[in-house]
Design a protein around this motif. Structure first.
Motif, mmCIF file in Angstrom:
data_model
loop_
_atom_site.group_PDB
_atom_site.id
_atom_site.type_symbol
_atom_site.label_atom_id
_atom_site.label_comp_id
_atom_site.label_asym_id
_atom_site.label_seq_id
_atom_site.Cartn_x
_atom_site.Cartn_y
_atom_site.Cartn_z
ATOM 1 N N ALA A 38 49.813 36.831 21.638
ATOM 2 C CA ALA A 38 51.255 36.998 21.750
ATOM 3 C C ALA A 38 51.673 37.977 22.836
ATOM 4 C CB ALA A 38 51.841 37.411 20.401
ATOM 5 N N PRO A 39 50.897 39.062 23.112
ATOM 6 C CA PRO A 39 51.381 40.037 24.099
ATOM 7 C C PRO A 39 51.328 39.550 25.540
ATOM 8 C CG PRO A 39 49.785 41.030 22.603
ATOM 9 C CD PRO A 39 49.704 39.551 22.415
ATOM 10 N N ALA A 40 50.804 38.370 25.809
ATOM 11 C CA ALA A 40 50.686 37.909 27.196
ATOM 12 C C ALA A 40 52.023 38.049 27.903
ATOM 13 C CB ALA A 40 50.219 36.453 27.224
ATOM 14 N N GLY A 41 52.014 38.681 29.064
ATOM 15 C CA GLY A 41 53.227 38.786 29.865
ATOM 16 C C GLY A 41 54.141 39.945 29.483
ATOM 17 N N MET A 42 53.859 40.639 28.385
ATOM 18 C CA MET A 42 54.755 41.751 27.990
ATOM 19 C C MET A 42 54.641 42.923 28.957
ATOM 20 S SD MET A 42 54.396 42.190 23.890
ATOM 21 C CE MET A 42 54.901 40.908 22.757
ATOM 22 N N ASP A 43 55.756 43.648 29.163
ATOM 23 C CA ASP A 43 55.663 44.899 29.920
ATOM 24 C C ASP A 43 55.327 46.024 28.935
ATOM 25 O OD1 ASP A 43 57.990 45.573 28.580
ATOM 26 O OD2 ASP A 43 59.298 45.299 30.316
ATOM 27 N N TRP A 44 55.183 47.242 29.474
ATOM 28 C CA TRP A 44 54.730 48.359 28.616
ATOM 29 C C TRP A 44 55.636 48.573 27.420
ATOM 30 C CZ3 TRP A 44 50.137 50.235 28.260
ATOM 31 C CH2 TRP A 44 49.306 50.316 29.363
ATOM 32 N N TYR A 144 46.456 43.027 22.261
ATOM 33 C CA TYR A 144 47.113 44.267 22.685
ATOM 34 C C TYR A 144 46.253 45.010 23.698
ATOM 35 C CZ TYR A 144 50.077 43.426 18.597
ATOM 36 O OH TYR A 144 50.929 42.863 17.680
ATOM 37 N N LEU A 145 44.970 45.155 23.387
ATOM 38 C CA LEU A 145 44.081 45.831 24.334
ATOM 39 C C LEU A 145 43.955 45.002 25.612
ATOM 40 C CD1 LEU A 145 42.157 48.145 25.009
ATOM 41 C CD2 LEU A 145 40.313 46.824 23.942
ATOM 42 N N GLY A 146 43.876 43.691 25.444
ATOM 43 C CA GLY A 146 43.768 42.820 26.620
ATOM 44 C C GLY A 146 44.939 43.023 27.565
ATOM 45 N N ARG A 147 46.142 43.102 26.987
ATOM 46 C CA ARG A 147 47.327 43.301 27.828
ATOM 47 C C ARG A 147 47.338 44.711 28.429
ATOM 48 N NH1 ARG A 147 50.051 41.199 31.560
ATOM 49 N NH2 ARG A 147 52.189 41.913 31.724
ATOM 50 N N GLN A 148 46.877 45.702 27.659
ATOM 51 C CA GLN A 148 46.807 47.067 28.218
ATOM 52 C C GLN A 148 45.883 47.090 29.439
ATOM 53 O OE1 GLN A 148 45.664 49.062 24.473
ATOM 54 N NE2 GLN A 148 47.555 50.268 24.598
ATOM 55 N N ILE A 149 44.759 46.382 29.331
ATOM 56 C CA ILE A 149 43.820 46.356 30.462
ATOM 57 C C ILE A 149 44.468 45.649 31.658
ATOM 58 C CG2 ILE A 149 41.580 45.470 31.267
ATOM 59 C CD1 ILE A 149 40.538 45.858 28.365
#
Ligand code: URA
Length: 225
Positions: A38-44, A144-149
């Motif tokens: 789900a977090p794909a594409g989210m900003d911080w 979540y970690l994937g998007r943080q990276i």
């Protein structure tokens, strides 16, 4: 513990790593298709909000608060640990207990500060009694970690401890054999070292952790700016 294929695929996809499948490979079960992605594409900001209000696994029922991660969004070094402990759950920040103090010292020894790196965990919520993360919990949290990276785009990932190393590298090889060499997570170099909590119990291993940090520093130095 090896992750089931559908979990491994979703994890790699969340980390932005192409997954090649043999012809005729069955599609994953529908409930896993979107799990953790789900977090794909989210900003911080959106990502922080999503983590803070996450109810994807039962750990949300026992947490005091989520532990998103701290540091610089432009960090060269990204440190990945296992999961928040009691103190982290109380303060909402990773690695703030005794192990955290040692991690800070280790980082300082290679010229890094807590606020110049980015520190995150595999899990954003504390498992009760500090037990190991369950595979369903890490699967739900992986996006979540994937998007943080993806957002930090670190030059090096330092995986501290068995849980982080084995989950990120999708292996059950012991830390003692993973440490001491360069791995890759997609395009990003990754070095494994011992968890600072283990080093507090086994100080004689600090020398090896120091070698791992020097290896990570060398890898960063060799990457053109
Ligand atoms: N251990 C971890 O792996 N992470 C923390 O945040 C604290 C202790």
């Amino acid at each position: 513990m090896i992750q089931p294929e559908h979990q491994r695929r979703a994890y790699l996809e969340a980390l932005g790593i192409d997954v090649w499948l043999p012809r005729g490979h069955a599609e994953p079960e529908p409930e896993f298709v979107d799990a953790g992605l789900a977090p794909a594409g989210m900003d911080w900001l959106a990502l922080r909000d999503a983590v803070a209000s996450c109810t994807r696994c039962p750990l949300h029922q026992s947490r005091t608060q989520t532990v998103f991660g701290v540091g610089s969004p432009d960090a060269s070094w990204m440190i990945v640990g296992e999961a928040p402990g009691a103190e982290e759950d109380r303060r909402g920040e990773p690695f703030v207990g005794r192990a955290g103090k040692l991690l800070d010292e280790m980082l300082r020894a290679v010229g890094q500060q807590r606020d110049s790196v980015f520190i995150a965990n595999i899990l954003k919520c504390r498992p009760p009694n500090n037990r190991d993360p369950k595979s369903e919990e890490s699967a739900e949290c992986r996006g979540y970690l994937g998007r943080q990276i993806e957002l930090v785009q670190p030059r090096i990932i330092l995986a501290v401890g068995r849980i982080a190393a084995q989950l990120l590298l999708d292996t059950d090889t012991p830390v003692g054999r993973l440490r001491g060499s360069r791995h890759q997570l997609g395009d990003t170099p990754l070095v494994v070292t011992y968890h600072p909590a283990y080093l507090l119990r086994s100080p004689s291993q600090k020398r090896k952790a120091w070698d791992d940090l020097l290896l990570a520093a060398r890898i960063v130095a060799e990457i053109p700016a």
